[in-house]
Scaffold this motif. Structure first.
Motif, mmCIF file in Angstrom:
data_model
loop_
_atom_site.group_PDB
_atom_site.id
_atom_site.type_symbol
_atom_site.label_atom_id
_atom_site.label_comp_id
_atom_site.label_asym_id
_atom_site.label_seq_id
_atom_site.Cartn_x
_atom_site.Cartn_y
_atom_site.Cartn_z
ATOM 1 N N ASP A 508 0.842 -1.198 0.000
ATOM 2 C CA ASP A 508 0.000 0.000 0.000
ATOM 3 C C ASP A 508 0.879 1.251 0.000
ATOM 4 O OD1 ASP A 508 -2.082 -1.722 0.082
ATOM 5 O OD2 ASP A 508 -2.885 -1.066 2.013
ATOM 6 N N GLU A 509 0.317 2.326 -0.511
ATOM 7 C CA GLU A 509 1.036 3.604 -0.582
ATOM 8 C C GLU A 509 0.316 4.628 0.285
ATOM 9 O OE1 GLU A 509 3.827 4.143 -2.014
ATOM 10 O OE2 GLU A 509 4.045 2.256 -3.122
ATOM 11 N N LEU A 510 0.993 5.086 1.346
ATOM 12 C CA LEU A 510 0.398 6.042 2.280
ATOM 13 C C LEU A 510 0.989 7.423 2.060
ATOM 14 C CD1 LEU A 510 -1.299 6.783 4.826
ATOM 15 C CD2 LEU A 510 0.698 6.101 6.194
ATOM 16 N N GLN A 511 0.124 8.422 2.006
ATOM 17 C CA GLN A 511 0.554 9.826 1.945
ATOM 18 C C GLN A 511 -0.061 10.566 3.120
ATOM 19 O OE1 GLN A 511 2.548 11.784 -0.724
ATOM 20 N NE2 GLN A 511 2.693 12.542 1.358
ATOM 21 N N LEU A 512 0.779 11.219 3.925
ATOM 22 C CA LEU A 512 0.310 12.011 5.059
ATOM 23 C C LEU A 512 0.184 13.460 4.608
ATOM 24 C CD1 LEU A 512 2.601 10.492 7.831
ATOM 25 C CD2 LEU A 512 0.217 9.910 7.349
ATOM 26 N N ILE A 513 -0.990 14.041 4.815
ATOM 27 C CA ILE A 513 -1.276 15.408 4.357
ATOM 28 C C ILE A 513 -1.802 16.212 5.534
ATOM 29 C CG2 ILE A 513 -2.663 16.821 2.785
ATOM 30 C CD1 ILE A 513 -2.846 14.326 0.975
ATOM 31 N N THR A 514 -1.194 17.343 5.804
ATOM 32 C CA THR A 514 -1.674 18.237 6.856
ATOM 33 C C THR A 514 -2.351 19.432 6.210
ATOM 34 O OG1 THR A 514 0.420 19.458 6.934
ATOM 35 C CG2 THR A 514 0.218 17.540 8.375
ATOM 36 N N PHE A 515 -3.373 19.965 6.873
ATOM 37 C CA PHE A 515 -4.013 21.164 6.324
ATOM 38 C C PHE A 515 -4.418 22.125 7.445
ATOM 39 C CE2 PHE A 515 -7.300 17.956 6.838
ATOM 40 C CZ PHE A 515 -8.419 18.612 7.310
ATOM 41 N N GLY A 516 -3.909 23.343 7.306
ATOM 42 C CA GLY A 516 -4.305 24.469 8.141
ATOM 43 C C GLY A 516 -4.740 25.562 7.190
ATOM 44 N N ARG A 517 -4.041 26.706 7.178
ATOM 45 C CA ARG A 517 -4.313 27.732 6.170
ATOM 46 C C ARG A 517 -4.008 27.173 4.771
ATOM 47 N NH1 ARG A 517 -4.413 33.489 5.790
ATOM 48 N NH2 ARG A 517 -5.142 33.403 7.944
ATOM 49 N N GLN A 518 -2.930 26.357 4.708
ATOM 50 C CA GLN A 518 -2.595 25.645 3.487
ATOM 51 C C GLN A 518 -2.314 24.189 3.835
ATOM 52 O OE1 GLN A 518 0.674 28.013 1.785
ATOM 53 N NE2 GLN A 518 -0.759 28.754 0.250
ATOM 54 N N ALA A 519 -2.242 23.357 2.836
ATOM 55 C CA ALA A 519 -1.966 21.937 3.039
ATOM 56 C C ALA A 519 -0.538 21.622 2.623
ATOM 57 C CB ALA A 519 -2.953 21.077 2.264
ATOM 58 N N ALA A 520 -0.013 20.516 3.139
ATOM 59 C CA ALA A 520 1.343 20.098 2.795
ATOM 60 C C ALA A 520 1.459 18.592 2.996
ATOM 61 C CB ALA A 520 2.364 20.824 3.663
ATOM 62 N N GLN A 536 -5.083 30.892 11.386
ATOM 63 C CA GLN A 536 -6.489 30.666 11.093
ATOM 64 C C GLN A 536 -6.650 30.044 9.714
ATOM 65 O OE1 GLN A 536 -7.810 34.786 11.789
ATOM 66 N NE2 GLN A 536 -9.131 33.982 13.405
ATOM 67 N N GLY A 537 -7.581 29.122 9.621
ATOM 68 C CA GLY A 537 -7.859 28.524 8.327
ATOM 69 C C GLY A 537 -7.869 27.011 8.380
ATOM 70 N N THR A 538 -8.909 26.416 7.728
ATOM 71 C CA THR A 538 -8.996 24.961 7.577
ATOM 72 C C THR A 538 -9.178 24.700 6.087
ATOM 73 O OG1 THR A 538 -10.040 24.781 9.754
ATOM 74 C CG2 THR A 538 -10.231 22.878 8.294
ATOM 75 N N ASN A 539 -8.050 24.476 5.398
ATOM 76 C CA ASN A 539 -8.062 24.408 3.937
ATOM 77 C C ASN A 539 -8.177 22.951 3.479
ATOM 78 O OD1 ASN A 539 -7.755 24.816 1.190
ATOM 79 N ND2 ASN A 539 -6.115 26.335 1.448
ATOM 80 N N LEU A 540 -9.381 22.380 3.647
ATOM 81 C CA LEU A 540 -9.615 21.013 3.208
ATOM 82 C C LEU A 540 -9.531 20.914 1.686
ATOM 83 C CD1 LEU A 540 -10.365 18.101 3.847
ATOM 84 C CD2 LEU A 540 -12.775 18.794 3.897
ATOM 85 N N HIS A 541 -9.884 21.975 0.991
ATOM 86 C CA HIS A 541 -9.814 21.985 -0.471
ATOM 87 C C HIS A 541 -8.393 21.661 -0.950
ATOM 88 C CE1 HIS A 541 -9.049 24.494 -4.228
ATOM 89 N NE2 HIS A 541 -9.856 23.516 -4.657
ATOM 90 N N HIS A 542 -7.405 22.328 -0.377
ATOM 91 C CA HIS A 542 -6.010 22.095 -0.753
ATOM 92 C C HIS A 542 -5.592 20.663 -0.400
ATOM 93 C CE1 HIS A 542 -1.583 23.680 -0.647
ATOM 94 N NE2 HIS A 542 -1.810 22.850 -1.654
ATOM 95 N N ALA A 543 -6.025 20.164 0.761
ATOM 96 C CA ALA A 543 -5.683 18.807 1.173
ATOM 97 C C ALA A 543 -6.234 17.777 0.194
ATOM 98 C CB ALA A 543 -6.214 18.541 2.591
ATOM 99 N N LEU A 544 -7.483 17.980 -0.276
ATOM 100 C CA LEU A 544 -8.082 17.034 -1.217
ATOM 101 C C LEU A 544 -7.392 17.095 -2.575
ATOM 102 C CD1 LEU A 544 -11.862 17.430 -0.301
ATOM 103 C CD2 LEU A 544 -10.288 15.606 0.362
ATOM 104 N N LEU A 545 -6.914 18.264 -2.962
ATOM 105 C CA LEU A 545 -6.133 18.373 -4.188
ATOM 106 C C LEU A 545 -4.871 17.502 -4.110
ATOM 107 C CD1 LEU A 545 -6.306 22.212 -4.963
ATOM 108 C CD2 LEU A 545 -7.179 20.373 -6.423
#
Length: 659
Positions: A508-520, A536-545
Motif C-alpha cells: 500500500d502507498e500512504l501519503q500524510l497530508i496536513t491542512f491548516g491555512r494551506q496543506a502540505a 487561522q484557516g482549515t483548507n480542506l480543499h487544498h488537502a483534497l487536491l
C-alpha cells in the motif's frame, strides 16, 4: 563480586565489585523513556527539550533531576536553620569560667598577701574572652583543676584550628602531647616550603613524595601529586574563610585573637596564616569571599563550621551540575561521590541511572543530530513509537467484532503458514516438502518402487490476498486542534496507521497530508515533530487536491481517503497558489471543496470523515460531503480516534479473491 588471589596457594578473596559498571546489572529499559519523549515531541516539544524534561521528571523507578535538586536545597536549608558558628567561642568561655572559678576557690581560704594579689589579678582581667585568655597565658595557676581547664582551652583552639584546615584530623588530634604539637608545627613548615616551591615552579615529584613519607598521616585523602594536595587543602581553607566571613565582626576578631593561643604556640597560627596565603595564590578561583547565614541553635566548632561551609559549597556545585544549564552540560558531569555524601546511596544510583538512560538513548540510535546540530527522533525511534501507537489501537479494537482478512491464495499475498492442493490457474509457489511427502506416501501405498510426482501430490503455499491500496490520510493542523487537546491523538493516529501499512501492508502507498491555512505533504518524522502554529484557516480543499494527486500516481490501487478534522472548511486555494481565508466560510470555499469530493467519487475513492467535537456547522457540512461522495462520517471520541481510523482503513481495503 570480584575475586582476588591473595596467597600462593591459589586461594581467592571475594568482595564487592568496584571496577567499573556492574556487569550483572539489568540493561536500561528505554521503552518507557522513549514513549515519554515521543508524547512530548508529538505535543509540540523539541526532542532536546523532551529529553531534558524526562531527565528532570525521572522515571517510575528513578528520581529525576528536579527531585534530586529539591533534596539538595532541603539539605542546604537544614544546615543553615539548625546550626550556628558560636561553638568554639562558647566552649572557650565555658572552660575559662571553670578555670577562674576553680582558681578563686583555691585562693579564698589562703590568708596570704600573695593570694589576695592573685585575686586582684583575676578581678582586673580585661573584658572579652580572647583578651582574658591572652592575659592568663603567663599566669601561675594555684589550682590544678584550673590549670587543666586552661590547658584544655589551648588544646581546643589548636585542634579546632587544625581541623578547620585539614579534613579528617579530629581523631588524630584528640590526645596530643608536646611532641605531637612539635610534629604538627614541623609538618606545617614543610608544607609551606613545598607550596612555595610549587608556586615558584621549582618543586619536584621527589620532594612531594618525601613530604608524604614524613607527614602522610595528616592527609587521609592520600593525594598522589602536589596538584591533588593543593586542591584538597584549598577547598578546606576557602571553606574556613567563608566560615569566618559568616560571623559577626566581633566574633571574627575574637576568634582570630584566640588562635594565637592554639596549643600555646603562636608560631602555629603564623604557619596557618602563611598556608592560607599560599593557597589563595595557588587557587584564586576558590570562593574565598562568600558567606552563609547560620541561624540555628546547634553550635558548631571551627572544624565543624568549616565542614558545614564545605558541605554548602558542595551542595551549590551539585545544584549547578543537576541544573544542566551551562554550555556543554552532560549528566556525566555530576560528582557522584559528592552526591552520595550529601544525599546518600540511593541518590547516587538515581543519578547514575539517569546518565545511563541519556547515554543509551543516544547509543541506541533513538536520537540523532541534524545538519544544524539539533536533536531529532531517529527512524528507529519513530518505528518504536509507531509500534506502541499501533499496539494501543489494536488493544482498543479487540473488544470490537471485525471482519477477518481473506485466507485465499494469491500471487501478491503473504504466506499464512498453511498449504492447499493445487488447482488449475493457481500461480502460488509450491510447498516442496509437502509435495514430495505426498508423492512418497502415494507411491508406498501402491507398492511402487519409483517415485514420481503427479498432479494430486502438488500443494502450494497459501497466502492472504489483499487488495493494493493508495491511502491519503488528511489531518487538520489548525490551531483549534492544539487548543482543544486533539493534537496528540491526531499524531498518535497517524503513527499507528503508518506503522500498520509499513509493516503489514507494504504494497500500500500512504501519503500524510496536513491542512491548516494551506496543506502540505509530510513524512512521518516531520509530522511527529510538527509544532502547533497560531494560524487561522482549515483548507480542506487544498488537502483534497494533494490527495487526488497521490491517488492518480497509483491508478491500479484501491483509492482510500481518510480525513480527520474538527472544523468546517474556511479556506481554499486559488489558481495562483494563494490561500483565501474567511469566516464564516465563503460559498466559493465550500463549492471548491465539494468539487474535489466529486472528483474523488468519480475515481471510486472511499472517503471517510472523522469528525472531532460537536460543531453543528461541521456536522451539516460533512453530512453533505458524505452524500455527495458516497462516503461516511465517523464521530469518535479522542481516545477512540486511532482505532476508528485503522478500523476504517482495514474495512475499505479488504478484498476476497475468487478462484
Amino acid at each position: 563480586m570480584t575475586a582476588e588471589r591473595w596467597d600462593p596457594a591459589d586461594r581467592w578473596n571475594y568482595g564487592p565489585y568496584t571496577d567499573g559498571p556492574d556487569p550483572l546489572a539489568p540493561p536500561v529499559d528505554l521503552r518507557d523513556a522513549l514513549e515519554a519523549i515521543g508524547r512530548d515531541v508529538m505535543a509540540g516539544t523539541s526532542p532536546r527539550s523532551a529529553l531534558e524534561e524526562l531527565l528532570r521528571r525521572g522515571t517510575e523507578r528513578t528520581q529525576g533531576l528536579d527531585d534530586l535538586t529539591r533534596r539538595l536545597w532541603q539539605r542546604r536549608s537544614q544546615l543553615q536553620r539548625r546550626n550556628n558558628l558560636d561553638g568554639t567561642l562558647n566552649e572557650v568561655r565555658e572552660l575559662l569560667e571553670r578555670a577562674l572559678e576553680a582558681e578563686k576557690r583555691a585562693l579564698f581560704p589562703d590568708p596570704s598577701d600573695d593570694a589576695r594579689f592573685r585575686e586582684a589579678q583575676l578581678d582586673a582581667l580585661p573584658a572579652g574572652t580572647a583578651a582574658q585568655v591572652n592575659e592568663l597565658a603567663s599566669y601561675d595557676w594555684r589550682s590544678e583543676e584550673a590549670r587543666e581547664a586552661y590547658q584544655q582551652i589551648r588544646d581546643k583552639l589548636g585542634q579546632e584550628l587544625m581541623e578547620s584546615r585539614f579534613q579528617g584530623m579530629k581523631q588524630a588530634l584528640e590526645e596530643m602531647g608536646p611532641e605531637d604539637v612539635e610534629r604538627i608545627r614541623r609538618m606545617m613548615a614543610d608544607l609551606n616550603d613545598l607550596l612555595l616551591a610549587h608556586l615558584r615552579g621549582d618543586d619536584t615529584q621527589e620532594q612531594f613524595d618525601a613530604f608524604m613519607r614524613n607527614h602522610g598521616e595528616f592527609f587521609p585523602e592520600n593525594p598522589r601529586t602536589v596538584q591533588e594536595l593543593v586542591d584538597a587543602l584549598a577547598s578546606r581553607a576557602a571553606a574556613a574563610q567563608r566560615m569566618m566571613n559568616s560571623m559577626s565582626e566581633q566574633q571574627r576578631n575574637e576568634l582570630a585573637e584566640l588562635m594565637a593561643n592554639a596549643f600555646g604556640d603562636p608560631r602555629l597560627a603564623e604557619q596557618v596564616s602563611t598556608l592560607d596565603a599560599n593557597l589563595r595564590a595557588l587557587r584564586p578561583g576558590e570562593d574565598w569571599t562568600g558567606s552563609a547565614r547560620m541561624r540555628g541553635d546547634n553550635p558548631l566548632g571551627m572544624g565543624e563550621g568549616a565542614q558545614a561551609m564545605q558541605d554548602l559549597g558542595e551542595l551549590d556545585a551539585l545544584a549547578e551540575q543537576l541544573s544542566q544549564s551551562y554550555p556543554g552540560a552532560r549528566l556525566e558531569d555530576i560528582d557522584l561521590d559528592a552526591l552520595q555524601r550529601q544525599l546518600g546511596d540511593e541518590a547516587r544510583v538515581d543519578a547514575r541511572r539517569l546518565a545511563e538512560l541519556e547515554r543509551e538513548l543516544r547509543r541506541a540510535g533513538l536520537l540523532e543530530r541534524t545538519a544544524d546540530g539539533s536533536l531529532q527522533l531517529s527512524p528507529k525511534a519513530l518505528r518504536r513509537l509507531g509500534e506502541s501507537a499501533l499496539s494501543d489501537v489494536l488493544n482498543q479494537m479487540r473488544s470490537r467484532k471485525g471482519e477477518r482478512d481473506t485466507a485465499s491464495a494469491g500471487a501478491a499475498g503473504e504466506p499464512t503458514g498453511a498449504t492447499q492442493a493445487w488447482q488449475f490457474g493457481d500461480t502460488e509457489a509450491w510447498d516442496v516438502s509437502r509435495t514430495l511427502r505426498n508423492a512418497v506416501l502415494r507411491t508406498a501405498s501402491t507398492g511402487g518402487d519409483r517415485i514420481a510426482i503427479e498432479v494430486p501430490d502438488v500443494e502450494v503455499v497459501e497466502t492472504e490476498q489483499r487488495a493494493r491500496a493508495a491511502v491519503a490520510l488528511c489531518v487538520d493542523t489548525s490551531w483549534s486542534m492544539v487548543q482543544d487537546d486533539r493534537w496528540l491523538p491526531m499524531k498518535q493516529t497517524a503513527l499507528a496507521l503508518h506503522q500498520l501499512i509499513t509493516t503489514r501492508f507494504r504494497s500500500d502507498e500512504l501519503q500524510l497530508i496536513t491542512f491548516g491555512r494551506q496543506a502540505a505533504t509530510l513524512d512521518i518524522g516531520e509530522l511527529t515533530a510538527l509544532e502547533g502554529v497560531w494560524e487561522q484557516g482549515t483548507n480542506l480543499h487544498h488537502a483534497l487536491l494533494l490527495a487526488h494527486r497521490h491517488l492518480r500516481k497509483h491508478p491500479g490501487a484501491k483509492p482510500v481517503v481518510l480525513i480527520v478534522t474538527d472544523g468546517e472548511p474556511t479556506a481554499h486555494l486559488e489558481p495562483d497558489g494563494e490561500a483565501v481565508f474567511h469566516y464564516p466560510p465563503l460559498e466559493s470555499t465550500l463549492r471548491k471543496t465539494l468539487s474535489e469530493v466529486d472528483m474523488l467519487a468519480k475515481m471510486g475513492a472511499s472517503v471517510t470523515v472523522f469528525m472531532l467535537g460537536e460543531d453543528e456547522r461541521l456536522a451539516q457540512f460533512v453530512d453533505i460531503l458524505a452524500r455527495r461522495g458516497g462516503g461516511r462520517v465517523v464521530n469518535p471520541n479522542l481516545d477512540g480516534l486511532g482505532s476508528a481510523v485503522v478500523d476504517d482503513y482495514l474495512r475499505t481495503r479488504r478484498a476476497r479473491r475468487v478462484r
